[in-house]
Design a protein around this motif. Structure first.
Motif, PDB file in Angstrom:
ATOM      1  N   LEU A 178      13.136  -6.683  11.159  1.00  0.00           N
ATOM      2  CA  LEU A 178      13.031  -6.353  12.576  1.00  0.00           C
ATOM      3  C   LEU A 178      13.477  -7.523  13.463  1.00  0.00           C
ATOM      4  O   LEU A 178      14.061  -7.318  14.533  1.00  0.00           O
ATOM      5  CB  LEU A 178      11.586  -5.964  12.914  1.00  0.00           C
ATOM      6  CG  LEU A 178      11.114  -4.603  12.383  1.00  0.00           C
ATOM      7  CD1 LEU A 178       9.618  -4.439  12.564  1.00  0.00           C
ATOM      8  CD2 LEU A 178      11.865  -3.456  13.072  1.00  0.00           C
ATOM      9  N   SER A 179      13.207  -8.741  13.015  1.00  0.00           N
ATOM     10  CA  SER A 179      13.553  -9.906  13.830  1.00  0.00           C
ATOM     11  C   SER A 179      15.036 -10.270  13.747  1.00  0.00           C
ATOM     12  O   SER A 179      15.576 -10.899  14.652  1.00  0.00           O
ATOM     13  CB  SER A 179      12.710 -11.107  13.398  1.00  0.00           C
ATOM     14  OG  SER A 179      13.003 -11.449  12.051  1.00  0.00           O
ATOM     15  N   SER A 180      15.705  -9.861  12.656  1.00  0.00           N
ATOM     16  CA  SER A 180      17.103 -10.269  12.468  1.00  0.00           C
ATOM     17  C   SER A 180      18.118  -9.150  12.695  1.00  0.00           C
ATOM     18  O   SER A 180      19.311  -9.411  12.830  1.00  0.00           O
ATOM     19  CB  SER A 180      17.288 -10.830  11.051  1.00  0.00           C
ATOM     20  OG  SER A 180      16.991  -9.831  10.086  1.00  0.00           O
ATOM     21  N   SER A 181      17.648  -7.904  12.762  1.00  0.00           N
ATOM     22  CA  SER A 181      18.591  -6.791  12.883  1.00  0.00           C
ATOM     23  C   SER A 181      18.886  -6.460  14.348  1.00  0.00           C
ATOM     24  O   SER A 181      17.978  -6.475  15.202  1.00  0.00           O
ATOM     25  CB  SER A 181      18.022  -5.547  12.189  1.00  0.00           C
ATOM     26  OG  SER A 181      18.858  -4.432  12.415  1.00  0.00           O
ATOM     27  N   PRO A 182      20.143  -6.129  14.672  1.00  0.00           N
ATOM     28  CA  PRO A 182      20.476  -5.713  16.044  1.00  0.00           C
ATOM     29  C   PRO A 182      20.029  -4.271  16.329  1.00  0.00           C
ATOM     30  O   PRO A 182      20.043  -3.841  17.486  1.00  0.00           O
ATOM     31  CB  PRO A 182      22.006  -5.828  16.082  1.00  0.00           C
ATOM     32  CG  PRO A 182      22.434  -5.627  14.652  1.00  0.00           C
ATOM     33  CD  PRO A 182      21.349  -6.213  13.815  1.00  0.00           C
ATOM     34  N   LEU A 183      19.637  -3.553  15.291  1.00  0.00           N
ATOM     35  CA  LEU A 183      19.244  -2.148  15.465  1.00  0.00           C
ATOM     36  C   LEU A 183      17.847  -2.051  16.070  1.00  0.00           C
ATOM     37  O   LEU A 183      16.991  -2.926  15.859  1.00  0.00           O
ATOM     38  CB  LEU A 183      19.257  -1.424  14.124  1.00  0.00           C
ATOM     39  CG  LEU A 183      20.599  -1.312  13.389  1.00  0.00           C
ATOM     40  CD1 LEU A 183      20.405  -0.658  12.026  1.00  0.00           C
ATOM     41  CD2 LEU A 183      21.606  -0.520  14.212  1.00  0.00           C
ATOM     42  N   LEU A 184      17.630  -0.962  16.804  1.00  0.00           N
ATOM     43  CA  LEU A 184      16.288  -0.667  17.286  1.00  0.00           C
ATOM     44  C   LEU A 184      15.410  -0.274  16.101  1.00  0.00           C
ATOM     45  O   LEU A 184      15.910   0.171  15.059  1.00  0.00           O
ATOM     46  CB  LEU A 184      16.334   0.466  18.311  1.00  0.00           C
ATOM     47  CG  LEU A 184      17.080   0.174  19.619  1.00  0.00           C
ATOM     48  CD1 LEU A 184      17.142   1.428  20.482  1.00  0.00           C
ATOM     49  CD2 LEU A 184      16.415  -0.975  20.387  1.00  0.00           C
TER      50      LEU A 184
END
Length: 405
Positions: free
Chosen positions: A198-204
């Motif tokens: 969650l902290s590294s992904s650009p996705l919601l």
């Protein structure tokens, strides 16, 4: 001179037709259970003998008492759950999070960035009473040695296997899942480092969760592995994401392993014992068969414990009078098997009575005996199937403790 040969030809054709009608279907064999826990029942000679003796007694109450006693004893045995996956996927951290304890506590599983679990380690949790949580060494192996890993870890000795993954769902994870399906073991897939994703992904978040699940599912689907329960969690946040759902599912499956699976295994052993008793009665009917089908039918029902009087007594003992246990009646037989309907119909019955007349000097005795035996056999098979169906129903109604229902 041609007339007798024509009669014989037509009669032979008729007998062959009857034989084709009365070939009995083979009974289903007991299949292996899905857990090591219930395999202990399946391969226990003592359990098989106790059930066989209870079935032979023709008293279904005895069978219920034996099965209830076995399940009560088995429920004291621990359910064994293994955590496996690639090294570094966070198996030890997951066990701590599942137990709701911190990594610094005295009996926590050791964690670290390097491979910390060298041998299978056993843990317990008050959240899951009488359950063994096993932290297995990570695979950390090449594809060629996966079979060696499965054998060394003895994964067939666990009731449920949790495959831990993070960062990627590797070929080793797929091989583990495929092995679990082949071994008929319950298994989950748990993705453990959701906080990092969650902290590294650009996705919601919704898109990321869907992407991870889709990736896992597609990899399993390529190897024709049926989709297992998949949980996405963070080992550092054991109260959020899929952790509550995972704990609820785990508690339900532990109960299923302990009770539902055990009852299914024991019901299968009961079926096998009933089949053995049925085979003996079929053999005896060949020697002592009678034309009085109704009398034979009542005798067979009583010997299996499914006659009206026996069922009434059983209902009283189990306190289930309102369930209306009712024995099958003689007049219903022809509705239950079309082969028996054919052999009991008036023209066929009269034809074989004609063959049994004294003036044939016993010429057709073998054929008549065969006819009588096959009618008896079909009646026994109907009573046998009714006994198995009824016993499964009454075991389910009377075995489980109230908290399981």
């Amino acid at each position: 001179m041609m007339w007798p040969s024509k009669v014989w030809e037509h009669f032979t054709y008729f007998i062959n037709m009857v034989k084709s009608f009365i070939i009995s279907p083979s009974s289903k064999s007991i299949t292996a259970s899905e857990s090591f826990y219930t395999n202990q029942i399946l391969y226990s000679q003592e359990v098989n003998e106790k059930i066989e003796q209870a079935v032979k007694s023709g008293n279904l109450w005895n069978v219920i008492c034996v099965v209830r006693y076995i399940i009560q004893n088995m429920s004291r045995n621990p359910v064994r759950i293994a955590m496996t996956g690639d090294s570094g996927n966070g198996m030890s951290s997951f066990i701590n999070a599942l137990r709701l304890i911190g990594h610094e506590e005295e009996d926590s599983a050791p964690t670290g960035v390097v491979r910390t679990t060298q041998e299978p380690a056993q843990y317990f949790s008050s959240k899951f009473p009488n359950v063994e949580l096993w932290d297995l060494p990570g695979t950390g192996v090449t594809a060629q040695s996966m079979e060696n890993y499965l054998e060394e870890m003895k994964l067939d000795n666990y009731d449920l296997v949790i495959i831990i993954a993070s960062e990627q769902f590797s070929s080793n994870h797929v091989k583990l899942a495929k092995a679990m399906q082949r071994m008929r073991r319950r298994f989950y897939v748990v993705w453990t480092k959701l906080d990092r994703d969650l902290s590294s992904s650009p996705l919601l978040e919704p898109q990321l969760l869907q992407s991870i699940q889709k990736n896992i599912w597609e990899n399993l689907q390529k190897e024709r592995v049926k989709e297992p329960p998949i949980f996405l969690v963070s080992n550092f946040d054991p109260l959020s994401h899929d952790f509550p759902k995972l704990r609820d599912t785990l508690k339900k499956d532990i109960s299923n392993i302990r009770y539902t699976d055990s009852l299914e295994t024991l019901s299968g052993i009961c079926d096998k014992s009933i089949n053995l008793t049925s085979s003996l009665k079929i053999t005896m009917s060949h020697m002592y068969g009678t034309d009085d089908l109704q009398k034979s039918f009542e005798t067979y029902k009583k010997s299996f414990g499914v006659d009206d009087e026996s069922l009434q007594q059983l209902a009283q003992r189990t306190g289930t009078l309102e369930m209306g246990y009712r024995a099958i009646q003689f007049q219903d037989l022809h509705k239950m098997d079309w082969r028996l309907k054919f052999l009991m119909c008036f023209p066929v019955d009269m034809f074989f009575k004609f063959l049994a007349y004294w003036w044939w000097f016993g010429l057709w005795n073998f054929v008549v005996r065969k006819f009588r035996h096959q009618r008896q056999r079909l009646i026994i098979e109907i009573v046998t199937q009714d006994t198995k169906t009824f016993l499964r129903r009454v075991l389910k109604d009377n075995i489980f403790p109230t908290e399981v229902l």
